[in-house]
Design a protein around this motif. Sequence first.
Motif, PDB file in Angstrom:
ATOM      1  N   VAL A 136       8.639   3.292   3.297  1.00 35.19           N
ATOM      2  CA  VAL A 136       7.965   4.533   3.692  1.00 35.19           C
ATOM      3  C   VAL A 136       8.803   5.738   3.298  1.00 35.19           C
ATOM      4  N   ASP A 137      10.116   5.687   3.563  1.00 36.43           N
ATOM      5  CA  ASP A 137      10.984   6.818   3.212  1.00 36.43           C
ATOM      6  C   ASP A 137      10.997   7.057   1.706  1.00 36.43           C
ATOM      7  N   ALA A 138      11.015   5.958   0.938  1.00 34.55           N
ATOM      8  CA  ALA A 138      11.011   6.106  -0.523  1.00 34.55           C
ATOM      9  C   ALA A 138       9.716   6.757  -1.002  1.00 34.55           C
ATOM     10  N   ALA A 139       8.589   6.379  -0.401  1.00 33.87           N
ATOM     11  CA  ALA A 139       7.311   6.983  -0.778  1.00 33.87           C
ATOM     12  C   ALA A 139       7.259   8.442  -0.360  1.00 33.87           C
TER      13      ALA A 139
ATOM     14  N   LEU B  39       1.793   8.368   6.231  1.00 33.53           N
ATOM     15  CA  LEU B  39       3.087   7.694   6.086  1.00 33.53           C
ATOM     16  C   LEU B  39       4.041   8.082   7.202  1.00 33.53           C
ATOM     17  N   LEU B  40       4.015   9.339   7.601  1.00 30.04           N
ATOM     18  CA  LEU B  40       4.873   9.751   8.713  1.00 30.04           C
ATOM     19  C   LEU B  40       4.478   9.025   9.993  1.00 30.04           C
ATOM     20  N   GLY B  41       3.160   8.798  10.172  1.00 28.30           N
ATOM     21  CA  GLY B  41       2.710   8.032  11.333  1.00 28.30           C
ATOM     22  C   GLY B  41       3.172   6.591  11.276  1.00 28.30           C
ATOM     23  N   LEU B  42       3.071   5.986  10.093  1.00 30.37           N
ATOM     24  CA  LEU B  42       3.520   4.602   9.934  1.00 30.37           C
ATOM     25  C   LEU B  42       5.025   4.494  10.142  1.00 30.37           C
ATOM     26  N   ARG B  43       5.752   5.532   9.762  1.00 30.79           N
ATOM     27  CA  ARG B  43       7.209   5.509   9.881  1.00 30.79           C
ATOM     28  C   ARG B  43       7.635   5.326  11.337  1.00 30.79           C
ATOM     29  N   THR B  44       6.868   5.882  12.239  1.00 34.58           N
ATOM     30  CA  THR B  44       7.234   5.784  13.662  1.00 34.58           C
ATOM     31  C   THR B  44       6.990   4.395  14.236  1.00 34.58           C
ATOM     32  N   ARG B  45       6.173   3.603  13.557  1.00 37.34           N
ATOM     33  CA  ARG B  45       5.871   2.262  14.077  1.00 37.34           C
ATOM     34  C   ARG B  45       6.230   1.166  13.073  1.00 37.34           C
ATOM     35  N   ALA B  46       7.087   1.474  12.134  1.00 33.97           N
ATOM     36  CA  ALA B  46       7.476   0.499  11.112  1.00 33.97           C
ATOM     37  C   ALA B  46       8.049  -0.757  11.764  1.00 33.97           C
ATOM     38  N   ALA B  47       7.709  -1.904  11.172  1.00 34.89           N
ATOM     39  CA  ALA B  47       8.086  -3.191  11.770  1.00 34.89           C
ATOM     40  C   ALA B  47       9.563  -3.519  11.586  1.00 34.89           C
ATOM     41  N   GLY B  48      10.205  -2.904  10.641  1.00 37.12           N
ATOM     42  CA  GLY B  48      11.602  -3.224  10.399  1.00 37.12           C
ATOM     43  C   GLY B  48      12.198  -2.296   9.359  1.00 37.12           C
ATOM     44  N   VAL B  49      13.450  -2.586   9.006  1.00 38.06           N
ATOM     45  CA  VAL B  49      14.174  -1.733   8.074  1.00 38.06           C
ATOM     46  C   VAL B  49      13.488  -1.697   6.712  1.00 38.06           C
ATOM     47  N   ARG B  50      13.018  -2.845   6.252  1.00 35.95           N
ATOM     48  CA  ARG B  50      12.428  -2.898   4.915  1.00 35.95           C
ATOM     49  C   ARG B  50      11.189  -2.012   4.811  1.00 35.95           C
ATOM     50  N   GLU B  51      10.328  -2.066   5.811  1.00 38.08           N
ATOM     51  CA  GLU B  51       9.125  -1.238   5.791  1.00 38.08           C
ATOM     52  C   GLU B  51       9.491   0.241   5.907  1.00 38.08           C
ATOM     53  N   ARG B  52      10.432   0.541   6.779  1.00 36.26           N
ATOM     54  CA  ARG B  52      10.844   1.937   6.947  1.00 36.26           C
ATOM     55  C   ARG B  52      11.441   2.489   5.654  1.00 36.26           C
ATOM     56  N   GLU B  53      12.244   1.696   4.973  1.00 40.52           N
ATOM     57  CA  GLU B  53      12.824   2.143   3.701  1.00 40.52           C
ATOM     58  C   GLU B  53      11.738   2.391   2.655  1.00 40.52           C
TER      59      GLU B  53
ATOM     60  N   ALA C 103       0.832  -1.198   0.000  1.00 45.04           N
ATOM     61  CA  ALA C 103       0.000   0.000   0.000  1.00 45.04           C
ATOM     62  C   ALA C 103       0.871   1.254   0.000  1.00 45.04           C
ATOM     63  N   VAL C 104       1.939   1.236   0.762  1.00 45.82           N
ATOM     64  CA  VAL C 104       2.889   2.360   0.790  1.00 45.82           C
ATOM     65  C   VAL C 104       3.428   2.628  -0.613  1.00 45.82           C
ATOM     66  N   GLN C 105       3.815   1.575  -1.293  1.00 46.82           N
ATOM     67  CA  GLN C 105       4.413   1.727  -2.619  1.00 46.82           C
ATOM     68  C   GLN C 105       3.403   2.172  -3.659  1.00 46.82           C
ATOM     69  N   ALA C 106       2.110   1.917  -3.415  1.00 50.26           N
ATOM     70  CA  ALA C 106       1.076   2.320  -4.372  1.00 50.26           C
ATOM     71  C   ALA C 106       0.715   3.790  -4.246  1.00 50.26           C
ATOM     72  N   LEU C 107       0.838   4.365  -3.069  1.00 55.37           N
ATOM     73  CA  LEU C 107       0.349   5.723  -2.836  1.00 55.37           C
ATOM     74  C   LEU C 107       0.967   6.776  -3.762  1.00 55.37           C
ATOM     75  N   PRO C 108       2.276   6.736  -4.060  1.00 56.78           N
ATOM     76  CA  PRO C 108       2.818   7.774  -4.942  1.00 56.78           C
ATOM     77  C   PRO C 108       2.231   7.765  -6.358  1.00 56.78           C
ATOM     78  N   LYS C 109       1.625   6.672  -6.761  1.00 54.23           N
ATOM     79  CA  LYS C 109       1.049   6.598  -8.112  1.00 54.23           C
ATOM     80  C   LYS C 109      -0.338   7.235  -8.180  1.00 54.23           C
ATOM     81  N   LEU C 110      -0.888   7.634  -7.044  1.00 49.02           N
ATOM     82  CA  LEU C 110      -2.299   8.001  -6.971  1.00 49.02           C
ATOM     83  C   LEU C 110      -2.511   9.471  -6.633  1.00 49.02           C
ATOM     84  N   ASP C 111      -1.582  10.324  -7.029  1.00 50.51           N
ATOM     85  CA  ASP C 111      -1.699  11.768  -6.780  1.00 50.51           C
ATOM     86  C   ASP C 111      -1.869  12.063  -5.301  1.00 50.51           C
TER      87      ASP C 111
END
Length: 506
Positions: A112-115, A96-110, A79-87
Amino acid sequence: MAVDEAYARFRTLHRSELRTREVPRYAALAPQERLKQVGLVRAVGAVFGEHGTPEEKAWARAWMLELLGDAQEKIRRYAVQALPKLDSGPEEESALLGLRTRAAGVREREAVDAALEKIGGTAALEALGGAAPAARLLANAARRGDPGRIVFDRPLLPLPGLRLHLRGRHGLEHWIRQEWEQHPHLSTMFRLIECKPGLVALRPLAGFTLGDVFSLRCFGSLGLSVGLVKLAAGAEQMDALARLLASSASQRILAAFQDGPPRYRLEWVGRKTAEPLLRQITGKAFQLCPSILNDSRQAPWSAEIHPAPGGSSLEWRPRLVPDPRFSYRVGDVPAASHPPLAAALAFWAGREGTQEHIWDPFCGSGLELIESARRGQVAQLYGTDLDPVALEACRANFAAAGLSGLPLGLAACDFRSGAAQTGIRPGSLTLVISNPPLGRRVRIDGLRSLIADLFAVAATALRPGGRLILANPVRMDSPHPALRLEEQRTADLGGFDCRLEKWRKV
């Protein structure tokens, strides 16, 4: 079902099927089944991002925001990766900033940061700190807050070394130059530097506005060239291009011709350039001038690197969609005329001191007729076309151009019966102008005989001294002795050369 297989299957479905059938079905699945079919999330992002209406994209964003709360990291990440495609905008950035604070690991945080790098603004810049791509996030914030607009009535004062590049299809430069030379004001405001296929280069002699330049209609695009970078080693050339992007000349152009924070998209014309190389140039330019922002999304300007003798030139091109000169094109048809070509044909026809009676036997959406009417001195216009839909587009375009008060006779018929259908009397017309079917996009049987018939009906309808202006797709002269060839040129009509001809009835 493997994730890629699920994505491939869902990717082929229409948006309505995804929205009304697949997404509700997905919501009802057990957690492990949802994980197996997570390709649906990716497919919704791709399909709605590419083809969705604003309302449909809003629905897709809402679904993605809902999925950010899913218990499974992989679903959240898709879902994170889809959001930038949807204006996506501030609401999605905040989520996304909220999810960033509770990300489950490095992969999810990366992820979120990319999005956030793609859709974030000043809040993301503050959260990401030194790791953030400041230029991109500031561009995002600028686009949201004040997207800016091109200004046509603000003058740019004389700027040493500035060149105006009026570009068009090869072969049209003759009329681009002539239109400028015959303009009552612009001919004294600029000096000709160069005229070659596809380009007329002018040097400003005084201050000018974009409105001044866009009073000319035969060119395709305008480039404001701020300098030449000589061929050099890679890093040296990249640094030189960055300095031009950030130069005082660039800043003055953007300040004069745009309201709002200046944003641009960098393009290397005629060359496939790796994205990291472009980022290197724009990153260096941002360091030199942080107020000029590189932004690939809806930027008002393109900064174009064009090949030039001994190096490359940097040009600022206003991105105008629609082109304000041809904003009357509210109706269109397949294979319609290229607007600057229609303007060039109408300019070439000229005015010869009489009230014009004009016919376009293949009028389509009416561009040649409208461009002819805009030149004034018109008593009557006629248009024929086999397609009634084209004639409706023609009427709509005439109204949008403010020309609905002109006498306009339209008939859905074969051009050979056009005179009878519209009431054109033999020997009554001063001008026949047309860009007929060229047989390129759609095969036309008997094209040569069609053009021969066009010569015949034009010779009958024109009065002595009348002109026939046409794009001639076959190499043949008029079989009718009453038509004499006055001038012939060759121009690119969209990937192939075609003869443009001016005939006169004797």
